[in-house]
Enzyme design. Structure first.
Site, PDB file in Angstrom:
ATOM      1  N   LYS A 197      13.596  -9.117  18.996  1.00 13.97           N
ATOM      2  CA  LYS A 197      13.688  -9.366  20.755  1.00 13.97           C
ATOM      3  C   LYS A 197      12.473  -7.855  20.853  1.00 13.97           C
ATOM      4  O   LYS A 197      11.672  -7.759  20.956  1.00 13.97           O
ATOM      5  CB  LYS A 197      14.760  -7.367  20.746  1.00 13.97           C
ATOM      6  CG  LYS A 197      16.014  -8.366  20.390  1.00 13.97           C
ATOM      7  CD  LYS A 197      17.013  -9.440  20.726  1.00 13.97           C
ATOM      8  CE  LYS A 197      17.745 -10.073  20.184  1.00 13.97           C
ATOM      9  NZ  LYS A 197      19.791  -9.418  19.434  1.00 13.97           N
TER      10      LYS A 197
HETATM   11  C1  LIG Z   1      20.441  -9.546  19.146  1.00 14.89           C
HETATM   12  C2  LIG Z   1      21.769 -10.419  19.569  1.00 14.89           C
HETATM   13  C3  LIG Z   1      22.765  -9.339  19.740  1.00 14.89           C
HETATM   14  C4  LIG Z   1      23.257  -8.400  18.575  1.00 14.89           C
HETATM   15  O1  LIG Z   1      21.775  -6.943  18.447  1.00 14.89           O
HETATM   16  P1  LIG Z   1      22.079  -6.300  17.026  1.00 14.89           P
HETATM   17  O2  LIG Z   1      20.715  -5.164  17.797  1.00 14.89           O
HETATM   18  O3  LIG Z   1      21.177  -7.240  16.608  1.00 14.89           O
HETATM   19  O4  LIG Z   1      22.967  -6.524  16.945  1.00 14.89           O
HETATM   20  C5  LIG Z   1      23.800  -9.494  20.361  1.00 14.89           C
HETATM   21  N1  LIG Z   1      23.639 -10.767  21.548  1.00 14.89           N
HETATM   22  C6  LIG Z   1      23.045 -11.224  21.642  1.00 14.89           C
HETATM   23  C7  LIG Z   1      23.546 -12.493  22.685  1.00 14.89           C
HETATM   24  C8  LIG Z   1      21.892 -11.584  21.208  1.00 14.89           C
HETATM   25  O5  LIG Z   1      20.705 -12.854  20.770  1.00 14.89           O
END
Ligand SMILES: *Cc1c(COP(=O)(O)O)cnc(C)c1O
Length: 408
Positions: A197
């Site tokens: 991210k």
């Molecule tokens: C990455 C992601 C999540 C989950 O995030 P985590 O921190 O890995 O639990 C949820 N929703 C979307 C749209 C994502 O891309």
């Protein structure tokens, strides 16, 4: 054998994080401090993040998935309730709805790829309790009609802002709390700090909310449902004393991770500026290529550009998306797809979810290719990818004959 390309130095990976000496030194200092779990660095990270997005309260969690789960649980959503979300999201958005015992209802996407407020309106029933819009790729959803619907029907709004740290909707940061009593805002906004991210702590997340009461409940739920009030009340019994007041979770963020987050947050503005610059390069090279369609933006709002989701114009190409991505791999470029629509997964497909109308998401899915986009790329690499995609699209053009017969 298939992984040989990724071991190659010249291979442009789909993603690489930007971790600097600041993060490394802070993690080392945390290790030396003797305080590894949730403590002073997490408190600082929460405070810094709240300030960055103009939120009244911020609660650090060990993933966005945990954050969504806690928000749903804290709002009392459960058995017999329906929660509306988009079919074009990561599986965990839907999993967390199931984890609290509620029923996920999918409302189809609009032309920008985000949940369509008109489809949300159609999906509302007397059982609906909440809406979870997802800011796909970092592009803010059209929030105003969603907030209007929520107000009209008495629904909660939880934003899945996993892609949207640093984005704003009409000039207001995603995650901000209302400044005035009647200003529309979501009940909770959930960010992800997963490895890929825009801002990463390896694994991690943050929930922001304008409600101190909700913040209090969510914080309590992230740590086994232990009550700090009770702890305060009973300190005279000794520092070992606590009371469990709810069915809590183990969702707290450690100081080791917050040590990374504190420095990633300070760099987020420059990360997004670099992403924007790279998006302009992609758009300039690919904007004129008829075989592809560049991603949408929302004028007046700020895209966080977590992903560059290109759309293939399949009727103009003689190869499909699978071949397109394989050809890019042969050219030394890692690409990906966001996302496989929820009803396409066997687990969700077997549920009634598979029958829910998501025509636009299912039609868009075969066209989607996410190109590498991250600050650790060099401008030369971005140009190489842009030109490789352009050349591949042009050399894979469908024969004119096909185009003519299609035009008839
Ligand atoms: C990455 C992601 C999540 C989950 O995030 P985590 O921190 O890995 O639990 C949820 N929703 C979307 C749209 C994502 O891309």
């Amino acid at each position: 054998m298939g992984n040989q390309a990724s071991a190659d130095q010249s291979f442009i990976a789909f993603h690489r994080p930007s971790i600097g000496e600041e993060e490394i030194r802070e993690v080392e200092a945390t290790l030396r401090s003797g305080w590894l779990t949730t403590g002073p660095r997490t408190a600082q990270f929460e405070e810094d993040f709240a300030k960055y997005v103009n939120a009244r309260c911020a609660i650090a969690v060990n993933s966005a998935t945990a954050g969504l789960h806690v928000a749903l649980a804290a709002l009392g959503i459960g058995e017999g309730d329906e929660v509306i979300t988009t079919p074009l999201t990561f599986c965990s958005t839907v999993h967390t709805i199931l984890h609290v015992g509620a029923k996920p209802i999918l409302a189809d996407i609009g032309p920008d790829g985000n949940i369509d407020p008109e489809e949300v309106a159609k999906a509302i029933t007397p059982r609906t309790r909440a809406i979870i819009p997802v800011h796909l790729a970092g592009l803010p959803c059209e929030m105003r009609p969603i907030w209007d619907l929520a107000r009209k029907h008495g629904l909660f709004v939880i934003e899945d802002a996993a892609h949207a740290a640093g984005a704003d909707y009409e000039g207001v940061p995603i995650g901000a709390s209302p400044r005035k009593e009647n200003e529309p805002a979501s009940d909770a906004v959930v960010f992800s700090f997963y490895a890929t991210k825009n801002l990463t702590t390896g694994e991690g997340g943050m929930i922001t909310t304008g409600s101190q009461q909700l913040a209090h409940t969510m914080r309590m739920l992230t740590l086994h449902g232990m009550s700090r009030d009770a702890w305060n009340r009973y300190t005279e019994r000794g520092s070992w004393y606590y009371e469990v007041v709810a069915r809590g979770f183990k969702y707290n963020l450690s100081d080791l991770q917050s040590a990374i987050g504190i420095h990633q947050l300070r760099k987020l503005e420059s990360f997004i500026a670099t992403r924007q610059r790279y998006v302009e390069i992609y758009n300039r090279v690919l904007g004129e290529v008829a075989e592809v369609e560049i991603p949408r933006d929302r004028p007046g709002s700020r895209h966080a550009w977590h992903l560059y989701m290109l759309r293939l114009n399949l009727d103009r190409l003689r190869i499909d998306r699978y071949e397109f991505i394989e050809d890019l791999r042969r050219l030394g470029i890692g690409a990906s797809v966001h996302f496989i629509p929820i009803p396409r997964h066997p687990y969700f497909g077997k549920m009634s979810l598979g029958e829910q109308p998501c025509r636009r998401a299912l039609e868009l899915y075969p066209r989607l290719v996410s190109l590498p986009l991250y600050p650790a790329m060099t401008e030369e690499q971005v140009l190489y990818v842009a030109n490789a995609v352009k050349d591949l699209a042009c050399s894979s053009r469908a024969p004119a004959r096909t185009l003519q017969s299609m035009a008839v």
